[in-house]
Design a protein around this motif. Structure first.
Motif, PDB file in Angstrom:
ATOM      1  N   HIS A 120      16.088  10.838 -12.513  1.00 45.68           N
ATOM      2  CA  HIS A 120      16.023  10.348 -11.135  1.00 45.68           C
ATOM      3  C   HIS A 120      14.622   9.858 -10.810  1.00 45.68           C
ATOM      4  CE1 HIS A 120      20.025  11.928 -10.471  1.00 45.68           C
ATOM      5  NE2 HIS A 120      19.630  13.089 -10.977  1.00 45.68           N
ATOM      6  N   LEU A 121      13.617  10.569 -11.321  1.00 39.44           N
ATOM      7  CA  LEU A 121      12.225  10.137 -11.127  1.00 39.44           C
ATOM      8  C   LEU A 121      12.018   8.758 -11.730  1.00 39.44           C
ATOM      9  CD1 LEU A 121       9.037  12.265 -11.650  1.00 39.44           C
ATOM     10  CD2 LEU A 121       9.261  10.089 -12.843  1.00 39.44           C
ATOM     11  N   VAL A 122      12.554   8.543 -12.920  1.00 35.61           N
ATOM     12  CA  VAL A 122      12.400   7.245 -13.588  1.00 35.61           C
ATOM     13  C   VAL A 122      13.028   6.137 -12.761  1.00 35.61           C
ATOM     14  CG1 VAL A 122      12.968   5.902 -15.642  1.00 35.61           C
ATOM     15  CG2 VAL A 122      12.260   8.284 -15.877  1.00 35.61           C
ATOM     16  N   GLU A 123      14.211   6.381 -12.221  1.00 35.97           N
ATOM     17  CA  GLU A 123      14.892   5.352 -11.441  1.00 35.97           C
ATOM     18  C   GLU A 123      14.165   5.055 -10.135  1.00 35.97           C
ATOM     19  OE1 GLU A 123      17.341   3.347 -12.444  1.00 35.97           O
ATOM     20  OE2 GLU A 123      16.870   4.382 -14.320  1.00 35.97           O
ATOM     21  N   VAL A 124      13.581   6.079  -9.521  1.00 40.44           N
ATOM     22  CA  VAL A 124      12.801   5.860  -8.295  1.00 40.44           C
ATOM     23  C   VAL A 124      11.595   4.977  -8.588  1.00 40.44           C
ATOM     24  CG1 VAL A 124      11.316   6.969  -6.590  1.00 40.44           C
ATOM     25  CG2 VAL A 124      13.557   7.941  -7.102  1.00 40.44           C
ATOM     26  N   VAL A 125      10.889   5.279  -9.678  1.00 34.63           N
ATOM     27  CA  VAL A 125       9.714   4.487 -10.043  1.00 34.63           C
ATOM     28  C   VAL A 125      10.125   3.071 -10.419  1.00 34.63           C
ATOM     29  CG1 VAL A 125       7.803   4.239 -11.677  1.00 34.63           C
ATOM     30  CG2 VAL A 125       8.359   6.493 -10.738  1.00 34.63           C
ATOM     31  N   GLY A 157       0.818  -1.207   0.000  1.00 33.65           N
ATOM     32  CA  GLY A 157       0.000   0.000   0.000  1.00 33.65           C
ATOM     33  C   GLY A 157       0.850   1.255   0.000  1.00 33.65           C
ATOM     34  N   GLU A 158       1.933   1.224   0.766  1.00 35.48           N
ATOM     35  CA  GLU A 158       2.841   2.375   0.811  1.00 35.48           C
ATOM     36  C   GLU A 158       3.537   2.584  -0.530  1.00 35.48           C
ATOM     37  OE1 GLU A 158       5.285   1.287   4.067  1.00 35.48           O
ATOM     38  OE2 GLU A 158       3.806   1.848   5.590  1.00 35.48           O
ATOM     39  N   LEU A 159       3.929   1.487  -1.170  1.00 34.19           N
ATOM     40  CA  LEU A 159       4.555   1.591  -2.482  1.00 34.19           C
ATOM     41  C   LEU A 159       3.594   2.174  -3.505  1.00 34.19           C
ATOM     42  CD1 LEU A 159       6.427  -1.857  -2.621  1.00 34.19           C
ATOM     43  CD2 LEU A 159       7.449   0.386  -2.224  1.00 34.19           C
ATOM     44  N   ALA A 160       2.331   1.714  -3.455  1.00 37.25           N
ATOM     45  CA  ALA A 160       1.320   2.219  -4.383  1.00 37.25           C
ATOM     46  C   ALA A 160       1.062   3.706  -4.147  1.00 37.25           C
ATOM     47  CB  ALA A 160       0.024   1.426  -4.227  1.00 37.25           C
ATOM     48  N   GLU A 161       1.054   4.117  -2.887  1.00 36.81           N
ATOM     49  CA  GLU A 161       0.840   5.536  -2.578  1.00 36.81           C
ATOM     50  C   GLU A 161       1.973   6.392  -3.134  1.00 36.81           C
ATOM     51  OE1 GLU A 161      -0.009   8.434   1.284  1.00 36.81           O
ATOM     52  OE2 GLU A 161       0.917   6.470   1.581  1.00 36.81           O
ATOM     53  N   LEU A 162       3.202   5.922  -2.962  1.00 32.20           N
ATOM     54  CA  LEU A 162       4.344   6.657  -3.488  1.00 32.20           C
ATOM     55  C   LEU A 162       4.278   6.775  -5.005  1.00 32.20           C
ATOM     56  CD1 LEU A 162       7.290   5.290  -1.318  1.00 32.20           C
ATOM     57  CD2 LEU A 162       6.485   7.649  -1.426  1.00 32.20           C
ATOM     58  N   ARG A 163       3.924   5.670  -5.658  1.00 38.89           N
ATOM     59  CA  ARG A 163       3.835   5.701  -7.115  1.00 38.89           C
ATOM     60  C   ARG A 163       2.774   6.701  -7.573  1.00 38.89           C
ATOM     61  NH1 ARG A 163       3.277   0.186 -10.075  1.00 38.89           N
ATOM     62  NH2 ARG A 163       3.162   1.727 -11.766  1.00 38.89           N
ATOM     63  N   THR A 164       1.648   6.753  -6.870  1.00 40.46           N
ATOM     64  CA  THR A 164       0.595   7.693  -7.240  1.00 40.46           C
ATOM     65  C   THR A 164       1.082   9.135  -7.096  1.00 40.46           C
ATOM     66  OG1 THR A 164      -1.127   6.133  -6.577  1.00 40.46           O
ATOM     67  CG2 THR A 164      -1.767   8.447  -6.744  1.00 40.46           C
ATOM     68  N   LEU A 165       1.765   9.427  -5.993  1.00 39.85           N
ATOM     69  CA  LEU A 165       2.259  10.779  -5.747  1.00 39.85           C
ATOM     70  C   LEU A 165       3.279  11.211  -6.798  1.00 39.85           C
ATOM     71  CD1 LEU A 165       2.714  10.614  -1.864  1.00 39.85           C
ATOM     72  CD2 LEU A 165       0.993  11.941  -3.120  1.00 39.85           C
ATOM     73  N   ILE A 166       4.054  10.260  -7.306  1.00 40.21           N
ATOM     74  CA  ILE A 166       5.113  10.587  -8.256  1.00 40.21           C
ATOM     75  C   ILE A 166       4.632  10.531  -9.700  1.00 40.21           C
ATOM     76  CG2 ILE A 166       7.348   9.830  -9.168  1.00 40.21           C
ATOM     77  CD1 ILE A 166       7.956   8.734  -6.347  1.00 40.21           C
ATOM     78  N   GLU A 167       3.954   9.436 -10.062  1.00 36.76           N
ATOM     79  CA  GLU A 167       3.664   9.181 -11.472  1.00 36.76           C
ATOM     80  C   GLU A 167       2.524  10.027 -12.034  1.00 36.76           C
ATOM     81  OE1 GLU A 167       3.810   5.076 -12.922  1.00 36.76           O
ATOM     82  OE2 GLU A 167       4.428   4.490 -10.892  1.00 36.76           O
ATOM     83  N   GLY A 197      -4.849   2.841  -9.210  1.00 34.77           N
ATOM     84  CA  GLY A 197      -5.805   2.327  -8.236  1.00 34.77           C
ATOM     85  C   GLY A 197      -6.039   0.828  -8.380  1.00 34.77           C
ATOM     86  N   HIS A 198      -5.712   0.287  -9.569  1.00 38.94           N
ATOM     87  CA  HIS A 198      -5.854  -1.161  -9.779  1.00 38.94           C
ATOM     88  C   HIS A 198      -4.813  -1.955  -8.988  1.00 38.94           C
ATOM     89  CE1 HIS A 198      -8.664  -0.164 -12.823  1.00 38.94           C
ATOM     90  NE2 HIS A 198      -7.804   0.068 -13.796  1.00 38.94           N
ATOM     91  N   LEU A 199      -3.757  -1.287  -8.518  1.00 36.01           N
ATOM     92  CA  LEU A 199      -2.663  -2.012  -7.871  1.00 36.01           C
ATOM     93  C   LEU A 199      -3.138  -2.826  -6.677  1.00 36.01           C
ATOM     94  CD1 LEU A 199       0.342   0.514  -7.903  1.00 36.01           C
ATOM     95  CD2 LEU A 199       0.141  -1.654  -9.143  1.00 36.01           C
ATOM     96  N   ARG A 200      -3.947  -2.223  -5.822  1.00 40.19           N
ATOM     97  CA  ARG A 200      -4.429  -2.952  -4.638  1.00 40.19           C
ATOM     98  C   ARG A 200      -5.229  -4.184  -5.043  1.00 40.19           C
ATOM     99  NH1 ARG A 200      -4.902  -1.922   0.615  1.00 40.19           N
ATOM    100  NH2 ARG A 200      -4.252   0.237   0.357  1.00 40.19           N
ATOM    101  N   VAL A 201      -6.029  -4.038  -6.108  1.00 42.39           N
ATOM    102  CA  VAL A 201      -6.795  -5.172  -6.613  1.00 42.39           C
ATOM    103  C   VAL A 201      -5.849  -6.242  -7.146  1.00 42.39           C
ATOM    104  CG1 VAL A 201      -8.553  -5.874  -8.269  1.00 42.39           C
ATOM    105  CG2 VAL A 201      -8.712  -3.634  -7.173  1.00 42.39           C
ATOM    106  N   SER A 202      -4.823  -5.819  -7.871  1.00 40.32           N
ATOM    107  CA  SER A 202      -3.897  -6.758  -8.507  1.00 40.32           C
ATOM    108  C   SER A 202      -3.118  -7.579  -7.500  1.00 40.32           C
ATOM    109  CB  SER A 202      -2.930  -5.991  -9.420  1.00 40.32           C
ATOM    110  OG  SER A 202      -3.628  -5.349 -10.463  1.00 40.32           O
ATOM    111  N   TRP A 203      -2.643  -6.943  -6.416  1.00 44.34           N
ATOM    112  CA  TRP A 203      -1.852  -7.735  -5.483  1.00 44.34           C
ATOM    113  C   TRP A 203      -2.722  -8.578  -4.565  1.00 44.34           C
ATOM    114  CZ3 TRP A 203      -1.071  -2.370  -3.431  1.00 44.34           C
ATOM    115  CH2 TRP A 203      -1.636  -2.176  -2.174  1.00 44.34           C
ATOM    116  N   ALA A 204      -3.974  -8.152  -4.358  1.00 44.25           N
ATOM    117  CA  ALA A 204      -4.821  -8.875  -3.414  1.00 44.25           C
ATOM    118  C   ALA A 204      -5.603 -10.015  -4.059  1.00 44.25           C
ATOM    119  CB  ALA A 204      -5.791  -7.904  -2.738  1.00 44.25           C
ATOM    120  N   GLY A 205      -5.607 -10.056  -5.396  1.00 45.30           N
ATOM    121  CA  GLY A 205      -6.325 -11.124  -6.063  1.00 45.30           C
ATOM    122  C   GLY A 205      -7.820 -10.925  -6.087  1.00 45.30           C
TER     123      GLY A 205
END
Length: 236
Positions: free
Chosen positions: A156-161, A86-96, A213-221
């Motif tokens: 640098h943004l690309v490498e973080v993502v 969830g934290e990773l998904a939040e970071l990706r949303t804030l950046i991407e 937003g699909h990320l949570r669905v994808s990892w949780a099945g």
């Protein structure tokens, strides 16, 4: 991984990097489950290469946190908690999201051609989803998004993502494919290309927010009920 894995020996990419790339796809897509023990001899036989590039690739993946070394045995697939995902998904949303919105608003000469050049990758993502090739889906999806983000001009943004994506897990891809949802989600990539070409920042923001937003669905099945997607915003 019962079937042999084909590694392009003639490729300009090193065998070490090729093995790491394929393994990363299998790990992030959840096809190698947490706790699975990966041994160098077995993988070398499956890849059809010597043990050295396999060992080096597994060490690289262990440094990324995808594997952990088990003394005298090999490397074990690590687990990632839902909280961490969830934290990773939040970071990706804030950046991407803002980066992709900026690309959509970029009217510099030549950017449109570089955006259009990503369309074949969008088609390959849909094809991988339709074929149920989840490792390929993850790898091509990563290539698409990183190439799109590179148009923003911040390396640098690309490498973080890249790092955030590599630490994610999408173990629910099989369930999404069986529910007929994954291919629909994959089609959002071409919509992103169209939004950028139209310089539609509001639509890009909507697409990226929905897509991540699909990320949570994808990892949780789990799969989203049909008809629950939000309507796109007015074009700006």
């Amino acid at each position: 991984m019962s079937a042999p894995i084909v590694v392009a020996v003639g490729s300009r990419t090193s065998l070490r990097d090729q093995v790491a790339q394929v393994m990363r796809g299998l790990l992030v897509s959840g096809q190698l489950e947490p706790g699975t023990l990966c041994t160098v001899p077995r993988l070398a036989m499956q890849f059809g290469v010597s043990a050295t590039p396999v060992r080096e690739a597994l060490l690289d993946l262990s440094h990324e946190g995808l594997l952990e070394a088990v003394r005298n045995k090999g490397f074990r697939v690590t687990a990632v908690s839902d909280a961490t995902l969830g934290e990773l998904a939040e970071l990706r949303t804030l950046i991407e999201v803002p980066a992709m919105v900026a690309v959509a608003g970029d009217r510099r000469h030549g950017v449109g051609g570089r955006v259009e050049a990503l369309r074949p990758l969008a088609h390959r993502i849909v094809a991988a989803a339709a074929a149920g090739d989840f490792a390929a889906y993850v790898l091509v999806d990563t290539e698409f998004h990183l190439a799109f983000l590179a148009l923003h001009g911040n390396v640098h943004l690309v490498e973080v993502v890249r790092d955030l994506r590599g630490r994610s897990r999408l173990s629910g891809l099989t369930e999404l494919a069986e529910a007929g949802v994954l291919e629909t989600q994959a089609q959002e990539h071409e919509q992103m290309v169209d939004a950028a070409l139209a310089h539609d920042r509001a639509l890009m923001r909507h697409l990226m927010t929905q897509h991540l937003g699909h990320l949570r669905v994808s990892w949780a099945g789990r799969h989203e009920p049909r008809g629950t997607e939000s309507s796109p915003p007015p074009h700006d």
